[in-house]
Each structure stands twice: as structure tokens, then as C-alpha cells.
Design an enzyme around this catalytic site. Structure first.
Site, PDB file in Angstrom:
ATOM      1  N   CYS A   1       3.013  -3.121   4.129  1.00 30.96           N
ATOM      2  CA  CYS A   1       2.201  -1.959   4.505  1.00 30.96           C
ATOM      3  C   CYS A   1       2.962  -1.236   5.617  1.00 30.96           C
ATOM      4  O   CYS A   1       4.166  -1.457   5.787  1.00 30.96           O
ATOM      5  CB  CYS A   1       0.777  -2.350   4.889  1.00 30.96           C
ATOM      6  SG  CYS A   1       0.589  -3.300   6.408  1.00 30.96           S
TER       7      CYS A   1
ATOM      8  N   ASP B   1       0.864  -1.186   0.000  1.00 30.60           N
ATOM      9  CA  ASP B   1       0.000   0.000   0.000  1.00 30.60           C
ATOM     10  C   ASP B   1       0.901   1.236   0.000  1.00 30.60           C
ATOM     11  O   ASP B   1       2.126   1.134  -0.158  1.00 30.60           O
ATOM     12  CB  ASP B   1      -1.001  -0.042   1.166  1.00 30.60           C
ATOM     13  CG  ASP B   1      -0.372   0.235   2.531  1.00 30.60           C
ATOM     14  OD1 ASP B   1       0.867   0.351   2.618  1.00 30.60           O
ATOM     15  OD2 ASP B   1      -1.131   0.333   3.517  1.00 30.60           O
TER      16      ASP B   1
ATOM     17  N   THR C   1       2.736  -1.510   8.911  1.00 29.83           N
ATOM     18  CA  THR C   1       3.133  -2.421   9.988  1.00 29.83           C
ATOM     19  C   THR C   1       3.355  -3.859   9.523  1.00 29.83           C
ATOM     20  O   THR C   1       3.887  -4.669  10.284  1.00 29.83           O
ATOM     21  CB  THR C   1       2.023  -2.481  11.052  1.00 29.83           C
ATOM     22  OG1 THR C   1       0.818  -2.906  10.385  1.00 29.83           O
ATOM     23  CG2 THR C   1       1.804  -1.124  11.707  1.00 29.83           C
ATOM     24  N   GLY C   2       2.874  -4.199   8.354  1.00 26.44           N
ATOM     25  CA  GLY C   2       2.889  -5.590   7.890  1.00 26.44           C
ATOM     26  C   GLY C   2       1.695  -6.375   8.419  1.00 26.44           C
ATOM     27  O   GLY C   2       1.499  -7.537   8.049  1.00 26.44           O
TER      28      GLY C   2
ATOM     29  N   HIS D   1       9.209 -23.895   9.653  1.00 27.86           N
ATOM     30  CA  HIS D   1       8.142 -24.541  10.431  1.00 27.86           C
ATOM     31  C   HIS D   1       6.747 -24.364   9.823  1.00 27.86           C
ATOM     32  O   HIS D   1       5.901 -25.239   9.980  1.00 27.86           O
ATOM     33  CB  HIS D   1       8.115 -23.973  11.856  1.00 27.86           C
ATOM     34  CG  HIS D   1       9.296 -24.401  12.681  1.00 27.86           C
ATOM     35  ND1 HIS D   1       9.354 -24.246  14.040  1.00 27.86           N
ATOM     36  CD2 HIS D   1      10.470 -24.972  12.322  1.00 27.86           C
ATOM     37  CE1 HIS D   1      10.516 -24.706  14.502  1.00 27.86           C
ATOM     38  NE2 HIS D   1      11.218 -25.148  13.464  1.00 27.86           N
TER      39      HIS D   1
ATOM     40  N   HIS E   1       6.431 -30.819  11.141  1.00 27.07           N
ATOM     41  CA  HIS E   1       5.712 -29.592  10.798  1.00 27.07           C
ATOM     42  C   HIS E   1       4.702 -29.810   9.674  1.00 27.07           C
ATOM     43  O   HIS E   1       3.765 -29.037   9.515  1.00 27.07           O
ATOM     44  CB  HIS E   1       6.698 -28.499  10.380  1.00 27.07           C
ATOM     45  CG  HIS E   1       7.742 -28.241  11.410  1.00 27.07           C
ATOM     46  ND1 HIS E   1       7.436 -27.722  12.653  1.00 27.07           N
ATOM     47  CD2 HIS E   1       9.073 -28.471  11.410  1.00 27.07           C
ATOM     48  CE1 HIS E   1       8.544 -27.622  13.364  1.00 27.07           C
ATOM     49  NE2 HIS E   1       9.548 -28.077  12.641  1.00 27.07           N
TER      50      HIS E   1
END
Ligand code: RB5
Length: 153
Positions: A68, A11, A70-71, A101, A136
Site C-alpha cells: 500500500c 491497493d 506505507t505498507g 527471527h 525463535h
């Protein structure tokens, strides 16, 4: 062998970091699919998280990177797609473990939280670390089943 493609979307808050991320991905030998945004004009992160998620879930891209402020918002948007496992990472340990993982297929970065060198290291780690499988694999399969998908591991 054809190069693998990495889809990249941001963004307006992620846009300042997107150029550097595209350069790093290309330097690692991947094709870049730049899904925007292409400037600082305000846009909505759900639109760009969705675009990247669709590229990865459809197989058009092998991996994705979303950015973005903050992610967080853009990773939430990407994770709405059942074929996506997007991981917000702001250090290389998270980037490495998200691959080893969780078999994460999209890396989410917060341009307002990390500097360029940390971003570069996260990208490099994310794109060069393999999924460990083993114990995993069943857990990742359950993630897919929770999202209504049948996932081959
Ligand atoms: C945009 O101002 C900002 O809210 C967005 O980039 C992101 O950080 C949301 O999670």
C-alpha cells in the site's frame, strides 16, 4: 518439484510498484498469484490485505507480499488473520530478520516510501532467507497461541 506460489496484493497506492514486484518474484522462480488491484482507481487496503492473508493462511500460497502507500494499513489488515505474520519492511535488514527471527509469511511494502531498487532487494531477501528456528521457534509459537492457533514449529 512444483514451483512455490507467492500471492501478491496491493491497493491503488501500491499498484505502481506491484508490476515490478511480480516480475522480481517470477524471476526468482516462483509462481505469482496476482490478487489485484489492477489499476489506479481508489480501493480499500483492508480488502487486499485480507485476500492475500487468506491465500497464505489457507496454503494456496507459500508466502505473500502486500503493498500500500506505507505498507502499514495493509499489513495491519493481513495480520488480522491468525495464520499470518506480516512484516512491514523498508530495508533489507528488516526483511532478513523478519524471516530469520519471526518466520514472517507476508512481506508488506510501502510504495510511497521506498524506491524500486530497495523494493527489489527486500523481495529477494524475504523470499530467499530461511527461518532460523532455535530460540525463535518458541516465540513464534507463542504468537500463534496468542492468536488462538496451535502452531507446529
Ligand atoms: C491510501 O491513500 C493509503 O492510505 C494507503 O495506501 C496506505 O498507505 C494505508 O496505510
Amino acid at each position: 518439484m512444483p514451483k512455490l506460489t507467492v500471492a501478491i496484493a496491493a491497493d491503488h497506492a501500491g499498484f505502481p510498484l506491484k508490476g515490478l514486484v511480480c516480475e522480481e518474484v517470477a524471476a526468482l522462480g516462483f509462481d505469482v498469484l496476482d490478487l489485484g488491484t489492477h489499476g489506479l482507481e481508489s480501493v480499500d487496503y483492508p480488502d487486499f490485505g485480507r485476500k492475500c492473508a487468506e491465500a497464505v493462511a489457507s496454503g494456496r500460497a507459500a508466502r505473500g507480499i502486500v503493498i500500500c502507500g506505507t505498507g502499514l494499513g495493509i499489513s495491519m489488515a493481513a495480520n488480522r488473520n491468525p495464520g499470518v505474520r506480516a512484516a512491514p519492511c523498508h530495508d533489507t535488514v528488516s526483511a532478513r530478520l523478519s524471516r530469520q527471527h519471526n518466520d514472517a509469511n507476508i512481506l508488506a511494502l510501502g510504495a510511497r516510501l521506498i524506491g524500486p531498487e530497495v523494493a527489489r532487494d527486500c523481495v529477494r531477501t524475504f523470499l530467499t532467507t530461511e527461518f532460523e528456528g532455535g530460540r525463535h521457534a518458541a516465540r513464534v509459537k507463542k504468537l500463534g497461541e496468542t492468536a488462538g492457533l496451535e502452531v507446529k514449529v
